[in-house]
Write a protein that holds these residues in place. Sequence first.
Motif, mmCIF file in Angstrom:
data_model
loop_
_atom_site.group_PDB
_atom_site.id
_atom_site.type_symbol
_atom_site.label_atom_id
_atom_site.label_comp_id
_atom_site.label_asym_id
_atom_site.label_seq_id
_atom_site.Cartn_x
_atom_site.Cartn_y
_atom_site.Cartn_z
ATOM 1 N N TRP A 16 -17.221 -85.022 25.641
ATOM 2 C CA TRP A 16 -16.767 -83.794 26.296
ATOM 3 C C TRP A 16 -16.610 -82.635 25.326
ATOM 4 O O TRP A 16 -16.568 -81.474 25.747
ATOM 5 C CB TRP A 16 -15.419 -84.025 26.998
ATOM 6 C CG TRP A 16 -15.476 -85.023 28.105
ATOM 7 C CD1 TRP A 16 -16.575 -85.360 28.858
ATOM 8 C CD2 TRP A 16 -14.399 -85.824 28.603
ATOM 9 N NE1 TRP A 16 -16.236 -86.326 29.773
ATOM 10 C CE2 TRP A 16 -14.905 -86.628 29.646
ATOM 11 C CE3 TRP A 16 -13.042 -85.930 28.276
ATOM 12 C CZ2 TRP A 16 -14.116 -87.532 30.367
ATOM 13 C CZ3 TRP A 16 -12.256 -86.816 28.990
ATOM 14 C CH2 TRP A 16 -12.787 -87.622 30.027
ATOM 15 N N TYR A 74 -19.297 -92.368 33.978
ATOM 16 C CA TYR A 74 -20.507 -91.581 33.738
ATOM 17 C C TYR A 74 -20.583 -90.331 34.609
ATOM 18 O O TYR A 74 -21.190 -89.344 34.219
ATOM 19 C CB TYR A 74 -21.756 -92.446 33.967
ATOM 20 C CG TYR A 74 -21.933 -93.479 32.888
ATOM 21 C CD1 TYR A 74 -22.598 -93.161 31.704
ATOM 22 C CD2 TYR A 74 -21.410 -94.756 33.016
ATOM 23 C CE1 TYR A 74 -22.733 -94.094 30.695
ATOM 24 C CE2 TYR A 74 -21.546 -95.696 32.011
ATOM 25 C CZ TYR A 74 -22.207 -95.353 30.849
ATOM 26 O OH TYR A 74 -22.339 -96.276 29.849
ATOM 27 N N HIS A 103 -17.955 -88.597 35.646
ATOM 28 C CA HIS A 103 -16.708 -87.817 35.582
ATOM 29 C C HIS A 103 -17.047 -86.331 35.515
ATOM 30 O O HIS A 103 -17.731 -85.883 34.603
ATOM 31 C CB HIS A 103 -15.896 -88.221 34.358
ATOM 32 C CG HIS A 103 -14.654 -87.397 34.175
ATOM 33 N ND1 HIS A 103 -13.548 -87.530 34.986
ATOM 34 C CD2 HIS A 103 -14.362 -86.402 33.313
ATOM 35 C CE1 HIS A 103 -12.623 -86.667 34.609
ATOM 36 N NE2 HIS A 103 -13.091 -85.967 33.599
ATOM 37 N N LYS A 104 -16.565 -85.597 36.515
ATOM 38 C CA LYS A 104 -16.890 -84.172 36.617
ATOM 39 C C LYS A 104 -15.695 -83.291 36.311
ATOM 40 O O LYS A 104 -15.792 -82.079 36.348
ATOM 41 C CB LYS A 104 -17.399 -83.880 38.041
ATOM 42 C CG LYS A 104 -18.746 -84.524 38.327
ATOM 43 C CD LYS A 104 -19.243 -84.240 39.737
ATOM 44 C CE LYS A 104 -18.767 -85.250 40.745
ATOM 45 N NZ LYS A 104 -19.297 -86.599 40.573
ATOM 46 N N GLY A 105 -14.545 -83.892 36.075
ATOM 47 C CA GLY A 105 -13.359 -83.095 35.776
ATOM 48 C C GLY A 105 -12.813 -82.385 37.001
ATOM 49 O O GLY A 105 -12.341 -81.252 36.918
ATOM 50 N N LEU A 119 -10.742 -78.830 37.478
ATOM 51 C CA LEU A 119 -11.255 -77.676 38.224
ATOM 52 C C LEU A 119 -10.279 -77.225 39.304
ATOM 53 O O LEU A 119 -10.246 -76.056 39.694
ATOM 54 C CB LEU A 119 -12.605 -78.033 38.876
ATOM 55 C CG LEU A 119 -13.788 -78.167 37.920
ATOM 56 C CD1 LEU A 119 -14.960 -78.846 38.622
ATOM 57 C CD2 LEU A 119 -14.213 -76.803 37.387
ATOM 58 N N THR A 179 -23.496 -84.408 34.205
ATOM 59 C CA THR A 179 -22.239 -84.568 33.480
ATOM 60 C C THR A 179 -22.536 -84.807 32.006
ATOM 61 O O THR A 179 -23.617 -85.273 31.643
ATOM 62 C CB THR A 179 -21.422 -85.756 34.015
ATOM 63 O OG1 THR A 179 -22.166 -86.950 33.797
ATOM 64 C CG2 THR A 179 -21.114 -85.607 35.486
ATOM 65 N N SER A 226 -16.809 -76.861 34.288
ATOM 66 C CA SER A 226 -15.892 -77.942 33.926
ATOM 67 C C SER A 226 -16.171 -78.419 32.503
ATOM 68 O O SER A 226 -17.318 -78.405 32.049
ATOM 69 C CB SER A 226 -16.051 -79.111 34.892
ATOM 70 O OG SER A 226 -15.423 -80.264 34.379
ATOM 71 N N ALA A 238 -16.391 -81.285 31.632
ATOM 72 C CA ALA A 238 -17.130 -82.546 31.675
ATOM 73 C C ALA A 238 -18.560 -82.370 32.159
ATOM 74 O O ALA A 238 -19.291 -83.340 32.290
ATOM 75 C CB ALA A 238 -16.400 -83.544 32.571
ATOM 76 N N VAL A 239 -18.960 -81.117 32.447
ATOM 77 C CA VAL A 239 -20.251 -80.876 33.088
ATOM 78 C C VAL A 239 -21.114 -79.977 32.214
ATOM 79 O O VAL A 239 -20.639 -78.968 31.682
ATOM 80 C CB VAL A 239 -20.024 -80.237 34.484
ATOM 81 C CG1 VAL A 239 -21.298 -79.648 35.042
ATOM 82 C CG2 VAL A 239 -19.443 -81.279 35.437
#
Lengths: 503, 179
Positions: A117, A182, A184-186, A190, B95, B131, B133-134
């Motif tokens: 990240w 895998y 995980h978009k957070g 958000l 991601t 984000s 994570a993206v």
Amino acid sequence: MTILERCGAQAPTQESRPWPRAVVDADGWRFAASQLAEGLWELLALWAEAYVVHSAVRDPASGEIAVLSLPCAHGGYTALAQWHPPAMRLERTIRDLFGLEPIGLPDARPWLDHGRWGVKHPLGTAQSTAPEPPGYQFLPAEGEGLHQIGVGPVHAGIIEPGFFLFTANGETIVRLEERLGYVHKGIEGLMVDSDLDRAIQLAGRTSGDSTVAYAYAFAAAAEAALEIDVPPRAILLRALMAELERIANHLGDFGAICNDASFAVMHAQCGILRERVLRAANACFGHRLMRDRIVVGGVTADLNKDGRAVLRGLLGEITRRLPRLAELYDKTASLQDRTVGAGVLNPALASQYACGGYIGRASGRNFDARKVIRYAPYDQLVFEVPVLAQGDVNARVWIRIREIEQSVAIIRQILDRLPEGELRAAVSQTDTSREGAAAVEGFRGDIFVWMRISAVGAIERCHLRDPSWFQWPLLEAAIGGNIVADFPLCNKSFNCSYSGHDL
Amino acid sequence: MRNILLESFRGALTEAPPDADGAMLAELANSLNERARERLGRSLSIRQVDAGSCNGCELEIHALNNAFYDLERFGLRFVASPRHADVLLVTGPVTKNMREALERTWAATPDPKWVVAVGDCARDGGMFAGSYAVVGGVSAVIPVDLHIRGCPPTPTQLLQGLIALLQDKKPRNNCEAAL
């Protein structure tokens, strides 16, 4: 005594609806852990904010639910998982996202954080870091003649990504270890500072197959917090959409499970029925998956006279066809040979993990949020919750078939009693911050949502707990002793969400 | 079983094929040349990659295989390995945890190959853009030849896009590097 009293909780500083939340000290937290470990209470959810961890627990004997909050001023707290293993991945996640150390946690490895990240503890004291080279220590499996098969994260079918490490002795699986995160978009990151309109859209994109259930749960928690009365017509339309979603998913999975046992004709037949459900949803509500149709305060799409006719036709078609498909399933020896006795989930584990949905109910756990929490309109509707004890793939298939029948009956009742009226209540501004929670039964199990909304109507913190959190670990247990070739079948019969879990 | 099978011969469920979407044809004309098309022929093998999707797009991609849409009649089929694929059908905001897997899947797909990005998230990250994570849309990681929009796109929209891949004959002049 209430749960909070037994944990020695302080008087709540802020009213939380519909279940009370209060601060406990380390002793109260330990007491809750012992109750969980002895199986007297169930862990519904475990999440964090900066410097505080929250756990939602339920007393199955009384049905009482409460939220315990433990301040962790020094950045650590007593890990529940050392006594109650279902908390393990949740506590690893809390460490990844918030940097709060679960003291005594038997597993030091990260969970959602793959070191990619560029930030550590993104929801806590976020610190920028250089991306770390990937490395993950899988659990050992030792013995003569064992071999390992690694699968993923990109799988052979049209499914979500995750990594499975099988250790096998010949064809027999000795250990399965999952590695997830895998996708995980957070989403919870958000959500912070989002208004309710945007936040509920994010909730509806947490797990696409449960988009109605997530929006439903989010809306219910927000409405509890803000004390909004949803119009009766909207309450029933929500349940109608939720049942359509349940039927569509159960039909799709019924066919897909049979397809994984190479019985393609069932896949084709169920695929036709599923498509008819999605088309009916599109005709009635303007979207095949009914995404963004539930909003805080009500719904955005109405059901007109044509829509009712479409639904009545659809229910007739399902009622005609499903019994024949169920009979074909039951009388096809090659199919039964694969599903009966495969992937058995021990009822004791289902109970320990408070495993929801058809997985829990196929292993004797009689829990369905619609029946147990009895949120509206299910308190007014007549339906049964099928429960079986065998815990194998076959039992999970039968639970789904029976649940389709029950959902059809529920939709008929809704169509019969749908009152005219408003679709949406006004969302009023409040002058203080508010807290609310809800648990809604999606097709996969109970989705738990907790949130705090600021005085200006923005999300301060929202936690979404997918039912898969307490189902994925049980797949590891259920697959032991099965052959590798049966994994797709067993996995499909669980059908846990990757995206809902990874968040 | 016999009755169910016999019944399924009564009348076809299959939908008439939709026309290729004009906007998508235009996008393709910019990204593919005649030579690539000749080499790929009119039969394409598709490898689907979920690079971060909510699984909504996967549900509708699955629907392409049902009796109503019957993707295989167009010579399009899903394969299990990127090494067998001509087309990568990629969903999701990519991601950070899936970025490397997507890059490696793309590298494992033999040339010439096409990449189709499916869904609003795959275009620019959608609601998940920004984000921690993206990464963002698919084109932030690998070159994309065609975007199919929607949240999720319906099977009909997916078919329109994929048929566009097969139909567009217009040559284009600057794709060699991407292919």
